[in-house]
Enzyme design. Sequence first.
Site, PDB file in Angstrom:
ATOM      1  N   ILE A  13       0.823  -1.214   0.000  1.00 37.45           N
ATOM      2  CA  ILE A  13       0.000   0.000   0.000  1.00 37.45           C
ATOM      3  C   ILE A  13       0.854   1.259   0.000  1.00 37.45           C
ATOM      4  O   ILE A  13       0.341   2.360  -0.200  1.00 37.45           O
ATOM      5  CB  ILE A  13      -1.005   0.001   1.175  1.00 37.45           C
ATOM      6  CG1 ILE A  13      -0.289  -0.080   2.521  1.00 37.45           C
ATOM      7  CG2 ILE A  13      -2.017  -1.121   0.999  1.00 37.45           C
ATOM      8  CD1 ILE A  13      -1.210   0.089   3.726  1.00 37.45           C
ATOM      9  N   ARG A  37      -3.343  -7.440   9.136  1.00 35.39           N
ATOM     10  CA  ARG A  37      -2.012  -7.063   9.614  1.00 35.39           C
ATOM     11  C   ARG A  37      -1.437  -6.003   8.683  1.00 35.39           C
ATOM     12  O   ARG A  37      -1.573  -6.098   7.464  1.00 35.39           O
ATOM     13  CB  ARG A  37      -1.055  -8.267   9.636  1.00 35.39           C
ATOM     14  CG  ARG A  37      -1.522  -9.440  10.470  1.00 35.39           C
ATOM     15  CD  ARG A  37      -1.435  -9.102  11.957  1.00 35.39           C
ATOM     16  NE  ARG A  37      -1.759 -10.252  12.772  1.00 35.39           N
ATOM     17  CZ  ARG A  37      -2.833 -10.326  13.553  1.00 35.39           C
ATOM     18  NH1 ARG A  37      -3.694  -9.340  13.597  1.00 35.39           N
ATOM     19  NH2 ARG A  37      -3.041 -11.394  14.291  1.00 35.39           N
ATOM     20  N   GLU A  38      -0.795  -5.006   9.248  1.00 35.96           N
ATOM     21  CA  GLU A  38      -0.030  -4.033   8.472  1.00 35.96           C
ATOM     22  C   GLU A  38       1.411  -4.143   8.923  1.00 35.96           C
ATOM     23  O   GLU A  38       1.689  -4.180  10.125  1.00 35.96           O
ATOM     24  CB  GLU A  38      -0.566  -2.620   8.696  1.00 35.96           C
ATOM     25  CG  GLU A  38      -1.975  -2.452   8.146  1.00 35.96           C
ATOM     26  CD  GLU A  38      -2.610  -1.104   8.448  1.00 35.96           C
ATOM     27  OE1 GLU A  38      -3.630  -0.810   7.837  1.00 35.96           O
ATOM     28  OE2 GLU A  38      -2.078  -0.371   9.299  1.00 35.96           O
ATOM     29  N   ALA A  75      25.921   3.097  12.774  1.00 33.77           N
ATOM     30  CA  ALA A  75      24.912   2.158  12.284  1.00 33.77           C
ATOM     31  C   ALA A  75      24.380   2.623  10.938  1.00 33.77           C
ATOM     32  O   ALA A  75      24.577   3.773  10.552  1.00 33.77           O
ATOM     33  CB  ALA A  75      23.760   2.054  13.285  1.00 33.77           C
ATOM     34  N   GLU A  96      30.812   6.698   8.861  1.00 31.35           N
ATOM     35  CA  GLU A  96      30.419   7.574   9.962  1.00 31.35           C
ATOM     36  C   GLU A  96      31.569   8.012  10.858  1.00 31.35           C
ATOM     37  O   GLU A  96      31.470   9.052  11.502  1.00 31.35           O
ATOM     38  CB  GLU A  96      29.319   6.909  10.790  1.00 31.35           C
ATOM     39  CG  GLU A  96      28.034   6.756   9.990  1.00 31.35           C
ATOM     40  CD  GLU A  96      26.850   6.284  10.806  1.00 31.35           C
ATOM     41  OE1 GLU A  96      27.004   6.014  12.020  1.00 31.35           O
ATOM     42  OE2 GLU A  96      25.760   6.184  10.220  1.00 31.35           O
ATOM     43  N   GLU A 138      25.263  11.463   1.671  1.00 32.56           N
ATOM     44  CA  GLU A 138      24.726  12.786   1.369  1.00 32.56           C
ATOM     45  C   GLU A 138      23.496  13.044   2.232  1.00 32.56           C
ATOM     46  O   GLU A 138      22.623  12.188   2.376  1.00 32.56           O
ATOM     47  CB  GLU A 138      24.334  12.847  -0.110  1.00 32.56           C
ATOM     48  CG  GLU A 138      23.862  14.219  -0.548  1.00 32.56           C
ATOM     49  CD  GLU A 138      23.518  14.274  -2.026  1.00 32.56           C
ATOM     50  OE1 GLU A 138      22.664  15.099  -2.374  1.00 32.56           O
ATOM     51  OE2 GLU A 138      24.089  13.486  -2.809  1.00 32.56           O
ATOM     52  N   GLU A 140      23.497  13.325   5.409  1.00 31.33           N
ATOM     53  CA  GLU A 140      23.693  12.762   6.755  1.00 31.33           C
ATOM     54  C   GLU A 140      24.711  13.624   7.498  1.00 31.33           C
ATOM     55  O   GLU A 140      25.845  13.787   7.042  1.00 31.33           O
ATOM     56  CB  GLU A 140      24.192  11.321   6.632  1.00 31.33           C
ATOM     57  CG  GLU A 140      24.296  10.588   7.938  1.00 31.33           C
ATOM     58  CD  GLU A 140      24.703   9.133   7.750  1.00 31.33           C
ATOM     59  OE1 GLU A 140      24.117   8.287   8.449  1.00 31.33           O
ATOM     60  OE2 GLU A 140      25.609   8.845   6.947  1.00 31.33           O
TER      61      GLU A 140
END
Length: 176
Positions: A13, A37-38, A75, A96, A138, A140
């Site tokens: 969806i 369920r979603e 992470a 990072e 880019e 971040e």
Amino acid sequence: MIQKEKTVQSETIFSGKVFDIHSDEATIGDDPNLQHREVIIHSGGVSIVAEHDEKIVLVRQYRYGAGEILFENPAGKLDHGNEDILSAAKRELEEETGYHAETWTSLGYIYSTPAICTEKIYLFFAQNLTSGKPHPDEGEIVEYFELPKEEVFKMIKSGEICDAKTICGLMRAYKL
């Protein structure tokens, strides 16, 4: 008795850059009644406990969903497809923080929000680090720093560190 659910029908969806959302109908055991369920479909991620000179390397960045600047382990998400998880961890640590690790230990994985999301986060312990130059993605903005273990654990106890993957990784790395 707890029984596994079986997906009978699934429809995408929403399809986004980072995740998709499915609307599913499922059955539980022998019960023919359908349950709605979603679920958020996510490629997964990695989180790295990085230790340098007996200090823990953390990053600080603004997290839009939380609306706050958070302290976290380095992470990032797995690229869509079949990216090797250790390669992803090495890539994220370098992007990072600029660090490269000689020693890598798997700490298993966690589910971030298993009731609604497929995201599986693989945890690693990186040691024997050598420095390099960070190059974040880019858009971040990430700041990295090092703190003594005792200070990091105080930040967890005080609630200053509230990121689940960071807390879980540290707990597993230091067997607390």
